[in-house]
Motif scaffolding. Sequence first.
Motif, mmCIF file in Angstrom:
data_model
loop_
_atom_site.group_PDB
_atom_site.id
_atom_site.type_symbol
_atom_site.label_atom_id
_atom_site.label_comp_id
_atom_site.label_asym_id
_atom_site.label_seq_id
_atom_site.Cartn_x
_atom_site.Cartn_y
_atom_site.Cartn_z
ATOM 1 N N GLY A 1 0.794 -1.226 0.000
ATOM 2 C CA GLY A 1 0.000 0.000 0.000
ATOM 3 C C GLY A 1 0.823 1.272 0.000
ATOM 4 O O GLY A 1 0.262 2.366 0.091
ATOM 5 N N VAL A 2 2.156 1.146 -0.089
ATOM 6 C CA VAL A 2 3.023 2.322 -0.146
ATOM 7 C C VAL A 2 3.910 2.224 -1.378
ATOM 8 O O VAL A 2 4.026 1.172 -2.013
ATOM 9 N N ASP A 3 4.542 3.341 -1.715
ATOM 10 C CA ASP A 3 5.351 3.420 -2.933
ATOM 11 C C ASP A 3 6.817 3.186 -2.614
ATOM 12 O O ASP A 3 7.561 4.122 -2.313
ATOM 13 N N THR A 4 7.230 1.904 -2.664
ATOM 14 C CA THR A 4 8.641 1.571 -2.515
ATOM 15 C C THR A 4 9.282 1.477 -3.894
ATOM 16 O O THR A 4 8.602 1.457 -4.917
ATOM 17 N N VAL A 5 10.604 1.392 -3.909
ATOM 18 C CA VAL A 5 11.353 1.306 -5.162
ATOM 19 C C VAL A 5 12.242 0.073 -5.114
ATOM 20 O O VAL A 5 12.918 -0.179 -4.110
ATOM 21 N N SER A 6 12.229 -0.726 -6.186
ATOM 22 C CA SER A 6 13.075 -1.915 -6.263
ATOM 23 C C SER A 6 14.034 -1.885 -7.446
ATOM 24 O O SER A 6 15.021 -2.615 -7.455
ATOM 25 N N GLU A 7 13.748 -1.067 -8.429
ATOM 26 C CA GLU A 7 14.608 -1.018 -9.610
ATOM 27 C C GLU A 7 15.963 -0.433 -9.249
ATOM 28 O O GLU A 7 16.068 0.602 -8.593
ATOM 29 N N ALA A 8 17.020 -1.123 -9.698
ATOM 30 C CA ALA A 8 18.375 -0.658 -9.399
ATOM 31 C C ALA A 8 18.657 0.647 -10.137
ATOM 32 O O ALA A 8 18.460 0.727 -11.355
ATOM 33 N N PRO A 9 19.127 1.664 -9.441
ATOM 34 C CA PRO A 9 19.405 2.949 -10.108
ATOM 35 C C PRO A 9 20.681 2.936 -10.938
ATOM 36 O O PRO A 9 20.884 3.818 -11.765
ATOM 37 N N LEU A 10 21.551 1.932 -10.721
ATOM 38 C CA LEU A 10 22.813 1.855 -11.443
ATOM 39 C C LEU A 10 22.939 0.502 -12.138
ATOM 40 O O LEU A 10 22.276 -0.468 -11.744
ATOM 41 N N THR A 11 23.782 0.420 -13.136
ATOM 42 C CA THR A 11 23.945 -0.820 -13.891
ATOM 43 C C THR A 11 24.750 -1.836 -13.102
ATOM 44 O O THR A 11 25.482 -1.498 -12.166
ATOM 45 N N ALA A 12 24.641 -3.107 -13.523
ATOM 46 C CA ALA A 12 25.297 -4.186 -12.792
ATOM 47 C C ALA A 12 26.815 -4.076 -12.836
ATOM 48 O O ALA A 12 27.502 -4.547 -11.922
ATOM 49 N N ASP A 13 27.350 -3.461 -13.886
ATOM 50 C CA ASP A 13 28.802 -3.344 -13.997
ATOM 51 C C ASP A 13 29.347 -2.060 -13.385
ATOM 52 O O ASP A 13 30.518 -1.731 -13.559
ATOM 53 N N ASN A 14 28.493 -1.332 -12.653
ATOM 54 C CA ASN A 14 28.971 -0.113 -12.020
ATOM 55 C C ASN A 14 30.009 -0.443 -10.947
ATOM 56 O O ASN A 14 29.804 -1.301 -10.103
ATOM 57 N N GLY A 15 31.101 0.258 -10.986
ATOM 58 C CA GLY A 15 32.119 0.063 -9.963
ATOM 59 C C GLY A 15 32.450 1.340 -9.242
ATOM 60 O O GLY A 15 33.468 1.424 -8.553
ATOM 61 N N SER A 16 31.596 2.327 -9.377
ATOM 62 C CA SER A 16 31.877 3.649 -8.832
ATOM 63 C C SER A 16 31.176 3.845 -7.498
ATOM 64 O O SER A 16 29.950 3.878 -7.422
ATOM 65 N N ILE A 17 31.951 3.985 -6.455
ATOM 66 C CA ILE A 17 31.402 4.304 -5.145
ATOM 67 C C ILE A 17 30.816 5.710 -5.147
ATOM 68 O O ILE A 17 29.820 5.995 -4.489
ATOM 69 N N GLU A 18 31.436 6.583 -5.925
ATOM 70 C CA GLU A 18 30.934 7.944 -6.055
ATOM 71 C C GLU A 18 29.500 7.947 -6.590
ATOM 72 O O GLU A 18 28.642 8.691 -6.104
ATOM 73 N N ALA A 19 29.225 7.105 -7.597
ATOM 74 C CA ALA A 19 27.878 7.035 -8.166
ATOM 75 C C ALA A 19 26.889 6.492 -7.147
ATOM 76 O O ALA A 19 25.754 6.964 -7.051
#
Length: 437
Positions: free
Chosen positions: A118-136
Amino acid sequence: MTQDEPRDDEPTQPLTAARPATPPPTWVPPMTQSPPHRWAGLPPTPYAGQQPFGPPFGPPAGPPPRHAVPRGRVPGWLWPVVCVLALTLGVAGGALGGLVYERATDDGPGTVSSGLSGVDTVSEAPLTADNGSIEAVAARLLPSTVQISAEYEGQKGGATGSGFVLDRQGHVITNNHVVADADESNGPIEIVDQDGNRYSATVVGRSSVYDLAVLYSDEARGLTPASLGASQELRVGEGVVAIGSPLGLSSTVTAGIVSALHRPVTTGDAGNDSSYINAVQTDAAINPGNSGGPLVNLRGQVVGVNSAIATTGGGIGGEAGNIGVGFAIPIEQVRITADQILRTGEARYPVIGAQVQTGQNDGKGAEIDEVMPDTPADEGGLRKGDVIVEVEGERVTDGIALIVAIRSHQPGETVEFTIVRDGNERTITLKLGAETG
């Protein structure tokens, strides 16, 4: 609909007058033809029986009366009425939606009768699987990470911790031990976002067993929810990021790896409420104040809630600084507990109705000290002195491991236990009971 055509029985108008016959008729045709009708362009909406573009076939019968509305045209006065009606319906719909949400929270501030659905949660990953950037990762999660300031032993802001935004309805996840004292004494609790804005919050519900709490602030509905991932997909050695407010230093980011999975640990002391965690272990720097903050994978998804650290004294928790061994509650347990709290304001955990020794650590299993009557353990045939060595095929080394293994399931589930009795191994099946806490 077909095109309008002249009817065979309709009178036509001759170009010249006809010579009257004898006897003279009672009707005399006109002596001249009416001037042709001038077509003034396409109407806003085609006439019935007319092609979408172009005038109708044949001349129209004549202009309509001034008070009449041609077919297909919309009166000018109707548009303001439609706009007012749409606005009224929109306002009514918003009010009704608010009423539905308020009714959904009748059990207490912030509760939602349908739980997480009943609430708006988010599950989609905001970054790609090959992201290696801690900054991102930091850029994505810092707006969703908050600092928690709660009263402790009568001192406003005496307890500080961390949390993350669960949804767009103003719910925030943190640790129970961060807000427990303030909740019991009705002391003030505040959520502080990345920009330093403060929002007054209340406790929707909390679980000392899982060391989790759900906060609610109507003022925090505009904050960005964090994306929820899956700790079950983690691998030892995978990079993770811990975000929070260690030692009161808000918006602090530390990085490390997953150093172990399914680590059974307990927090708190034996005389008080203890939480048993089937933890994600990490060497990302975690210090007092990180409690309740998110542990995040490199795709920018929360995989755990930072809850405890190992101390040089050998215990879990305490006030020692980071020594490279921290523990986070798996996000799967966070989802389950948050759903229960949102629905009813309370969390439930599974029990079998038996006491177990937690001091032994010889790796041989969990020995049963006592079986309470009329409990799942009693009805399933568990006895004092039995040693449980497996739960659902997973090895159990001691009493803490047994408690964590049981609490990884849900009340009402049927679970298989492998026990050793009088030197013989056997299997029993128990349906887990439930308690609140």
